[in-house]
Write a protein that holds these residues in place. Structure first.
Motif, PDB file in Angstrom:
ATOM      1  N   GLU A   5       0.831  -1.205   0.000  1.00  0.00           N
ATOM      2  CA  GLU A   5       0.000   0.000   0.000  1.00  0.00           C
ATOM      3  C   GLU A   5       0.870   1.262   0.000  1.00  0.00           C
ATOM      4  OE1 GLU A   5      -4.392  -0.668   1.651  1.00  0.00           O
ATOM      5  OE2 GLU A   5      -2.898  -0.558   3.233  1.00  0.00           O
ATOM      6  N   LYS A   6       2.013   1.191   0.677  1.00  0.00           N
ATOM      7  CA  LYS A   6       2.944   2.324   0.629  1.00  0.00           C
ATOM      8  C   LYS A   6       3.400   2.576  -0.802  1.00  0.00           C
ATOM      9  CE  LYS A   6       5.122   2.331   5.162  1.00  0.00           C
ATOM     10  NZ  LYS A   6       6.407   2.205   5.881  1.00  0.00           N
ATOM     11  N   ASP A   7       3.723   1.500  -1.504  1.00  0.00           N
ATOM     12  CA  ASP A   7       4.177   1.627  -2.889  1.00  0.00           C
ATOM     13  C   ASP A   7       3.064   2.193  -3.767  1.00  0.00           C
ATOM     14  OD1 ASP A   7       6.011   1.011  -5.195  1.00  0.00           O
ATOM     15  OD2 ASP A   7       4.370  -0.344  -5.700  1.00  0.00           O
ATOM     16  N   LEU A   8       1.840   1.693  -3.572  1.00  0.00           N
ATOM     17  CA  LEU A   8       0.695   2.177  -4.355  1.00  0.00           C
ATOM     18  C   LEU A   8       0.459   3.668  -4.093  1.00  0.00           C
ATOM     19  CD1 LEU A   8      -1.742   1.500  -6.220  1.00  0.00           C
ATOM     20  CD2 LEU A   8      -3.051   1.012  -4.134  1.00  0.00           C
ATOM     21  N   LEU A   9       0.505   4.062  -2.834  1.00  0.00           N
ATOM     22  CA  LEU A   9       0.281   5.462  -2.473  1.00  0.00           C
ATOM     23  C   LEU A   9       1.392   6.347  -3.027  1.00  0.00           C
ATOM     24  CD1 LEU A   9      -1.261   7.661  -1.035  1.00  0.00           C
ATOM     25  CD2 LEU A   9      -0.220   6.947   1.129  1.00  0.00           C
ATOM     26  N   ALA A  10       2.633   5.876  -2.958  1.00  0.00           N
ATOM     27  CA  ALA A  10       3.764   6.662  -3.481  1.00  0.00           C
ATOM     28  C   ALA A  10       3.635   6.843  -4.993  1.00  0.00           C
ATOM     29  CB  ALA A  10       5.083   5.974  -3.136  1.00  0.00           C
ATOM     30  N   ARG A  11       3.153   5.821  -5.699  1.00  0.00           N
ATOM     31  CA  ARG A  11       2.979   5.927  -7.149  1.00  0.00           C
ATOM     32  C   ARG A  11       1.846   6.902  -7.494  1.00  0.00           C
ATOM     33  NH1 ARG A  11       1.314   1.206  -9.109  1.00  0.00           N
ATOM     34  NH2 ARG A  11       1.549  -0.157  -7.295  1.00  0.00           N
ATOM     35  N   LEU A  12       0.792   6.933  -6.666  1.00  0.00           N
ATOM     36  CA  LEU A  12      -0.276   7.907  -6.892  1.00  0.00           C
ATOM     37  C   LEU A  12       0.253   9.328  -6.660  1.00  0.00           C
ATOM     38  CD1 LEU A  12      -3.354   8.458  -7.386  1.00  0.00           C
ATOM     39  CD2 LEU A  12      -3.559   8.578  -4.900  1.00  0.00           C
ATOM     40  N   VAL A  13       1.012   9.504  -5.587  1.00  0.00           N
ATOM     41  CA  VAL A  13       1.594  10.814  -5.286  1.00  0.00           C
ATOM     42  C   VAL A  13       2.473  11.274  -6.438  1.00  0.00           C
ATOM     43  CG1 VAL A  13       3.231  12.024  -3.793  1.00  0.00           C
ATOM     44  CG2 VAL A  13       1.486  10.550  -2.781  1.00  0.00           C
ATOM     45  N   GLU A  14       3.284  10.366  -6.971  1.00  0.00           N
ATOM     46  CA  GLU A  14       4.175  10.702  -8.085  1.00  0.00           C
ATOM     47  C   GLU A  14       3.365  11.153  -9.305  1.00  0.00           C
ATOM     48  OE1 GLU A  14       7.833  11.049 -10.188  1.00  0.00           O
ATOM     49  OE2 GLU A  14       7.372  10.891  -8.062  1.00  0.00           O
ATOM     50  N   ALA A  15       2.290  10.425  -9.589  1.00  0.00           N
ATOM     51  CA  ALA A  15       1.484  10.742 -10.774  1.00  0.00           C
ATOM     52  C   ALA A  15       0.683  12.032 -10.592  1.00  0.00           C
ATOM     53  CB  ALA A  15       0.537   9.583 -11.084  1.00  0.00           C
ATOM     54  N   GLU A  16       0.144  12.246  -9.384  1.00  0.00           N
ATOM     55  CA  GLU A  16      -0.699  13.422  -9.143  1.00  0.00           C
ATOM     56  C   GLU A  16       0.121  14.689  -8.895  1.00  0.00           C
ATOM     57  OE1 GLU A  16      -3.757  13.945  -9.442  1.00  0.00           O
ATOM     58  OE2 GLU A  16      -4.983  12.203  -8.960  1.00  0.00           O
ATOM     59  N   ALA A  17       1.306  14.541  -8.303  1.00  0.00           N
ATOM     60  CA  ALA A  17       2.065  15.723  -7.884  1.00  0.00           C
ATOM     61  C   ALA A  17       3.462  15.781  -8.490  1.00  0.00           C
ATOM     62  CB  ALA A  17       2.145  15.759  -6.358  1.00  0.00           C
ATOM     63  N   LYS A  18       3.649  15.153  -9.626  1.00  0.00           N
ATOM     64  CA  LYS A  18       4.956  15.223 -10.277  1.00  0.00           C
ATOM     65  C   LYS A  18       5.242  16.675 -10.662  1.00  0.00           C
ATOM     66  CE  LYS A  18       7.754  12.963 -13.804  1.00  0.00           C
ATOM     67  NZ  LYS A  18       7.787  11.941 -14.876  1.00  0.00           N
ATOM     68  N   GLY A  19       6.410  17.165 -10.294  1.00  0.00           N
ATOM     69  CA  GLY A  19       6.741  18.553 -10.566  1.00  0.00           C
ATOM     70  C   GLY A  19       6.329  19.494  -9.443  1.00  0.00           C
TER      71      GLY A  19
END
Length: 233
Positions: A116-130
């Protein structure tokens, strides 16, 4: 002769008492299965032991624990016994300033699985990249706030993969960008959000006002703006 006999009896009794005391403390531990919301800090409070006591008996270096794993919890009796068996010597008076201790790693207030940490980190990366590190922490915080809210699913996976109408609630799940690996910043942002030090006043929404087309989301109470995202509830 009588003196030698009495001396032998005293030695034998002391040895027996030491053996009994050792066995009593050696077995004084409880097995505990980690559940959602647990942390070393909370377990320490519950069982009246320190975080270091729990880490020591489980041969742990870090403070992270995971849902479903079993931890040995030392009893307070065992901890006290271990402390009293250490030799005590009076330290000479020292007027020198004590050395500053290094800052301890922040303990998460909630525990989630590694997947779940990995899933959440990937969502954060996609939503807040930059976006800034603070902006990434904000996105992760919204997900965790939704887990705590009765309006949403009660797991990280359930929140991220929730379907609203005919589409997923988060666009990266819909378009597949969530499948890209997370950056180190996004992973650290998740760890920071898990400490729950700043819940953004329990914000459960975020959006980009320049690209949002839903008028309803704009009607929500704005809590804070970080970079390109507005956080609301």
């Amino acid at each position: 002769m009588k003196h030698s006999y009495m001396k032998s009896m005293v030695v034998a009794c002391l040895a027996t008492l030491s053996f009994i005391g050792f066995n009593a403390t050696a077995t004084a531990a409880t097995n505990y299965k980690v559940v959602k919301g647990d942390s070393l800090w909370r377990l320490g409070k519950r069982y009246s032991v320190t975080i270091d006591d729990i880490k020591k008996i489980n041969n742990r270096q870090g403070d992270m624990i995971y849902i479903g794993e079993t931890l040995a919890i030392p009893s307070k009796t065992k901890v006290l016994a271990a402390e009293t068996t250490e030799p005590s010597t009076a330290a000479p008076a020292n007027t020198a300033k004590p050395e500053a201790k290094p800052a301890e790693q922040e303990t998460p207030a909630v525990s989630i699985s590694a997947s779940e940490k990995d899933l959440l980190a990937r969502l954060v990366e996609a939503e807040a990249k930059g976006e800034s590190y603070e902006g990434k922490v904000g996105v992760a915080t919204v997900v965790l706030n939704r887990v705590d809210s009765p309006k949403f699913p009660d797991t990280v996976t359930g929140v991220i993969k929730q379907v609203v109408g005919k589409a997923y609630a988060f666009s990266p799940v819909q378009n597949g960008s969530i499948n890209k690996p997370a950056s180190e910043d996004s992973k650290k942002a998740v760890e920071q959000a898990l400490t729950r030090k700043d819940r953004l006043d329990d914000s459960i929404y975020f959006y980009n006002p320049k690209t949002a087309t839903d008028n309803w989301i704009r009607s929500r109470a704005v809590i804070k703006t970080i970079d390109h995202h507005v956080f609301a509830k």
